[in-house]
Design a protein around this motif. Structure first.
Motif, PDB file in Angstrom:
ATOM      1  N   GLU A 166     -11.689 -15.813   7.454  1.00 19.28           N
ATOM      2  CA  GLU A 166     -11.789 -16.860   8.574  1.00 19.28           C
ATOM      3  C   GLU A 166     -10.595 -17.821   8.777  1.00 19.28           C
ATOM      4  OE1 GLU A 166     -15.209 -19.393   7.953  1.00 19.28           O
ATOM      5  OE2 GLU A 166     -16.582 -17.748   8.244  1.00 19.28           O
ATOM      6  N   ALA A 167      -9.386 -17.246   7.856  1.00 19.34           N
ATOM      7  CA  ALA A 167      -8.048 -18.146   8.035  1.00 19.34           C
ATOM      8  C   ALA A 167      -7.629 -17.991   9.386  1.00 19.34           C
ATOM      9  CB  ALA A 167      -7.229 -17.511   7.143  1.00 19.34           C
ATOM     10  N   THR A 168      -6.911 -18.919   9.906  1.00 20.08           N
ATOM     11  CA  THR A 168      -6.333 -18.906  11.241  1.00 20.08           C
ATOM     12  C   THR A 168      -4.751 -19.362  11.063  1.00 20.08           C
ATOM     13  OG1 THR A 168      -6.878 -21.380  11.548  1.00 20.08           O
ATOM     14  CG2 THR A 168      -8.491 -19.361  12.620  1.00 20.08           C
ATOM     15  N   ILE A 169      -4.113 -19.242  11.987  1.00 22.73           N
ATOM     16  CA  ILE A 169      -2.837 -19.653  12.176  1.00 22.73           C
ATOM     17  C   ILE A 169      -2.561 -20.804  12.937  1.00 22.73           C
ATOM     18  CG2 ILE A 169      -0.234 -18.648  12.615  1.00 22.73           C
ATOM     19  CD1 ILE A 169      -1.500 -15.924  12.632  1.00 22.73           C
ATOM     20  N   ASP A 170      -1.757 -21.967  12.076  1.00 19.24           N
ATOM     21  CA  ASP A 170      -1.613 -22.932  12.786  1.00 19.24           C
ATOM     22  C   ASP A 170      -0.061 -23.189  13.692  1.00 19.24           C
ATOM     23  OD1 ASP A 170      -2.031 -25.581  14.023  1.00 19.24           O
ATOM     24  OD2 ASP A 170      -1.418 -26.685  11.909  1.00 19.24           O
ATOM     25  N   GLY A 171       0.082 -23.744  14.579  1.00 19.93           N
ATOM     26  CA  GLY A 171       1.486 -23.805  15.335  1.00 19.93           C
ATOM     27  C   GLY A 171       1.461 -22.387  16.076  1.00 19.93           C
ATOM     28  N   ALA A 172       0.498 -22.038  16.777  1.00 18.17           N
ATOM     29  CA  ALA A 172       0.091 -20.782  17.316  1.00 18.17           C
ATOM     30  C   ALA A 172       1.286 -20.671  18.580  1.00 18.17           C
ATOM     31  CB  ALA A 172      -1.322 -20.666  17.725  1.00 18.17           C
ATOM     32  N   THR A 173       1.352 -21.844  19.182  1.00 20.45           N
ATOM     33  CA  THR A 173       2.170 -21.865  20.611  1.00 20.45           C
ATOM     34  C   THR A 173       3.773 -21.699  20.388  1.00 20.45           C
ATOM     35  OG1 THR A 173       0.756 -23.661  21.617  1.00 20.45           O
ATOM     36  CG2 THR A 173       2.803 -23.416  22.484  1.00 20.45           C
ATOM     37  N   ALA A 174       4.127 -22.319  19.253  1.00 22.73           N
ATOM     38  CA  ALA A 174       5.281 -21.992  18.919  1.00 22.73           C
ATOM     39  C   ALA A 174       5.650 -20.507  18.474  1.00 22.73           C
ATOM     40  CB  ALA A 174       5.904 -22.927  17.760  1.00 22.73           C
TER      41      ALA A 174
END
Length: 404
Positions: free
Chosen positions: A69-77
């Motif tokens: 369930e891990a996600t990636i932060d700062g996806a926009t960059a």
């Protein structure tokens, strides 16, 4: 002449010949199915990953896509940096989540937040696609795409509206955030099990439903390299690994190797059963031809006595093995294709498998090579009985035949 004699010999005992052909057909079908199993999983998985042309998956550091369930932060960059690379044609970010369905037959649905103009997760089969982002405003139902399982399980149809929610309090029966959506499209989702209800929404809608903590997150991003060859894809993967240390970039080839490690049992089983089928075909032909030669010792001796050379007898017995193998392989080809389709239907129903995944996949080159190997094996099975037939002592064989 030799062909006629060999065919006549096999017709002399039709029941025995038919049983031998059936046995070879079963062996050929088993061999074909095992080859299709061994090559099918790899090629099917490759085809699945490349359905929309994306050769790279970008996931949270140290994980496989949706493996946790891990996600990636700062996806926009991250997405912006990938799209700015001239070696990358397209980037498709996605965010997976489980959203609640208040007052519906099923309490929740697996949801994918996607950008419809670059998404590579589904193919639209009916209706209309969803918008790229939430441009309609909070008071208008959001167009979404669902699969057939969702429509069946909820009893809904295209055009219906319903509410999806996140942050549900089970005791108070309240939701922190909710949106009304309209079912405008039915899609075929490539990476989700066919029996699992799934809904695709604009990425911005899923982020807003999940709350401020997810406003700039994604679960995975798919990237398409401008160069489709392995070297080009690997160059892009290496660039991502160097410039984006918080993510893991996985190429199609790497994903295939990792899946093969998990499914190595199937390949080992296919190899063992394929080898057994070759042995069965060899023994069947060798046994039948040996019985035929032993029954015709006197006949073969007469042929030798009237001038037939050893190589003539040798060719005739070889032809018997060739005819048996050929007939069995032709029947085995049909039987193998039918059983492969049947078995594939059973295995595809296993829970947790993508709907588009196939265990048995027809590969002409591998199939013809394996059947040709069985044909050679069956033909060579007559080598020992053929040599014995050609080496029969004429006088003794005639005497034994007369006494018998």
């Amino acid at each position: 002449m030799r062909v006629t004699l060999a065919a006549a010999t096999l017709r002399r005992h039709p029941a025995r010949t038919a049983l031998a052909v059936l046995g070879i057909a079963v062996a050929a079908a088993l061999l074909l199915d095992m080859v299709m199993l061994a090559t099918g999983m790899r090629e099917s998985f490759r085809s699945l990953l490349l359905t929309r042309g994306y050769q790279l998956r970008v996931s949270p550091k140290g994980t496989l896509p949706f493996d946790s369930e891990a996600t990636i932060d700062g996806a926009t960059a991250i997405v912006g940096a990938l799209r700015a690379n001239p070696d990358i044609v397209a980037v498709s970010p996605g965010l997976g989540a489980t959203l609640g369905l208040p007052s519906q037959r099923i309490p929740s649905v697996f949801s994918l937040g996607l950008e419809s103009n670059v998404q590579g997760d589904y193919a639209l089969d009916a209706g209309h696609d969803m918008p790229v982002d939430d441009t309609l405003g909070g008071g208008v139902p959001v167009p979404v795409v669902v699969n057939r399982a969702f429509l069946v399980r909820t009893g809904r149809a295209l055009g219906d509206t319903l509410t999806v929610a996140a942050g549900i309090d089970a005791q108070l029966r309240t939701a922190a955030r909710a949106r009304v959506v309209r079912l405008t499209g039915e899609g075929r989702f490539f990476y989700v099990p066919g029996e699992t209800p799934v809904m695709a929404l604009p990425l911005t809608v899923v982020r807003s439903l999940l709350g401020p903590a997810y406003r700039d997150r994604m679960s995975v991003a798919m990237a398409e390299s401008r160069r489709a060859d392995s070297a080009g894809v690997e160059a892009v993967r290496a660039w991502i690994a160097t410039t984006q240390p918080r993510v893991t970039a996985i190429s199609t080839e790497t994903a295939i190797r990792q899946v093969e490690e998990r499914l190595s049992y199937f390949r080992q089983l296919a190899f063992v059963l394929g080898a057994i089928s070759l042995g069965i075909g060899f023994l069947l032909v060798a046994t039948l031809v040996t019985l035929s030669v032993n029954e015709r010792r006197g006949e073969i001796a007469v042929l030798r006595a009237i001038g037939t050379q050893k190589d003539g007898v040798l060719r005739q017995v070889f032809l018997e093995g060739f005819f048996l193998s050929t007939a069995g392989i032709v029947a085995g080809l049909v039987l193998g294709l039918v059983t492969a389709q049947w078995l594939n239907g059973i295995l595809r129903d296993f829970p947790g498998l993508p709907a588009a995944f196939d265990f048995f996949l027809w590969s002409p080159e591998a199939a013809w090579k394996s059947l040709a190997l069985l044909l050679v094996s069956g033909t060579l099975a007559g080598l020992v009985p053929a040599w014995r037939a050609a080496s029969i002592p004429i006088v003794r064989a005639l005497r034994e035949d007369a006494v018998g």
